[in-house]
Design an enzyme around this catalytic site. Structure first.
Site, PDB file in Angstrom:
ATOM      1  N   HIS A 150       0.819  -1.388  -0.025  1.00 36.97           N
ATOM      2  CA  HIS A 150      -0.076  -0.072  -0.091  1.00 36.97           C
ATOM      3  C   HIS A 150       0.947   1.239  -0.033  1.00 36.97           C
ATOM      4  CE1 HIS A 150      -2.957  -2.568   0.862  1.00 36.97           C
ATOM      5  NE2 HIS A 150      -4.133  -1.800   1.004  1.00 36.97           N
ATOM      6  N   HIS A 166       0.979  -4.401   9.228  1.00 37.50           N
ATOM      7  CA  HIS A 166       2.156  -4.310   9.103  1.00 37.50           C
ATOM      8  C   HIS A 166       2.971  -3.467  10.115  1.00 37.50           C
ATOM      9  CE1 HIS A 166       2.810  -4.799   4.758  1.00 37.50           C
ATOM     10  NE2 HIS A 166       1.919  -4.198   4.472  1.00 37.50           N
TER      11      HIS A 166
END
Length: 227
Positions: A146, A195
C-alpha cells in the site's frame, strides 16, 4: 481544470538532480532492507512497541478503526492507485498525444508492483499476529505494498504536473492530497495491525527510489524531456 501549455518543463529537475536523488534514497533503502533481513534487534523492538500501542488504540476505538479500514481498503488501496495511474495515462494520450510518456508511467507503476512482490517473497517477513485482530492481509510484510504503490503513483503524478506546468492552485492541492494519501495509508496499515512500522517506511523509501529512478531515466532519454 485545464493545465496551461508550456514550451519546456523548466520547473522540473535535470538529469543530475534526479541521479543525485537516486543516490540519496538508495542508501537508507538498502540499509533498512539489510536491518530487516538481519532481524536487527533494536529495529524489531521499536516495531513491536509501536505496533502494540497502535493495536491497542485500534481495539479501543472501533469507529475510527472502521474509517481507517475503508480508507485503506478502498480509497488508498493499490488497485485504486493503479486506476488513478490508468486515468492519467488516458489523459496523456487523449489530451497531449504523449504515448511514450503514458507508457513510461504505466511501466513504472507495473515495475513498482513487481518490485514489491519480489521483495516480499525474498524477505519473507511475517506480519504482526494478534489474538484480537481488527483486519487481515495476505502475502509477506516487507515492504508495505500500500505504502509503496501510493508513493510511486503520487510521486509520478506530481512530477508530471510540474512537467506540464500545473497552476499554483492545482499544484498545491495535488501536493496536499498526495501527502495525505502517502502518509495516511502508512498510518492506517500500522493502525490496522497488518504491518510493522518499518514495513511502511520501506514502502515509502523504495517507492520514492523507484520514482527517482524513473524520472532519471526519463530525463536521459532523447526526445522524452519535452511534453
Amino acid at each position: 481544470m485545464h493545465l496551461p501549455p508550456v514550451d519546456s518543463p523548466s520547473s522540473t529537475p535535470g538529469p543530475r538532480a534526479a541521479t543525485f536523488t537516486v543516490a540519496v534514497l538508495a542508501v537508507p533503502s538498502v540499509l533498512l532492507l539489510l536491518l530487516v533481513v538481519l532481524s536487527w534487534r533494536p529495529l524489531l523492538s521499536l516495531d513491536g512497541d509501536i505496533a502494540r500501542t497502535t493495536h491497542r488504540w485500534a481495539v479501543d476505538n472501533p469507529g475510527l478503526t472502521h474509517v481507517f479500514r475503508i480508507l485503506s481498503d478502498w480509497v488508498w488501496d493499490p488497485w485504486t492507485m493503479r486506476a488513478v495511474c490508468a486515468a492519467a495515462m488516458v489523459w496523456l494520450v487523449w489530451r497531449r498525444s504523449a504515448w511514450r510518456t503514458a507508457l513510461w508511467l504505466g511501466a513504472t507503476c507495473a515495475l513498482g508492483t513487481l518490485v514489491q512482490q519480489v521483495m516480499k517473497a525474498a524477505v519473507g517477513r511475517e506480519r504482526p499476529s494478534w489474538p484480537d485482530p481488527v483486519d487481515s492481509a495476505h502475502f509477506a510484510a516487507f515492504p508495505s505494498g500500500h505504502a509503496l504503490t501510493a508513493t510511486v503513483v503520487c510521486g509520478l503524478l506530481l512530477w508530471l504536473l510540474r512537467l506540464y506546468g500545473a497552476g499554483r492552485v492545482l499544484w498545491r492541492t495535488a501536493v496536499a492530497l498526495a501527502a495525505v494519501s502517502v502518509v495516511g495509508v502508512g498510518v492506517t496499515r500500522v493502525w490496522l495491525g497488518v504491518h510493522w512500522p518499518s514495513d511502511v517506511l520501506g514502502g515509502w523509501l523504495f517507492g520514492a527510489l523507484l520514482v527517482a529512478l524513473a524520472v532519471a531515466s526519463y530525463e536521459r532519454r532523447p526526445g522524452m524531456n519535452r511534453p
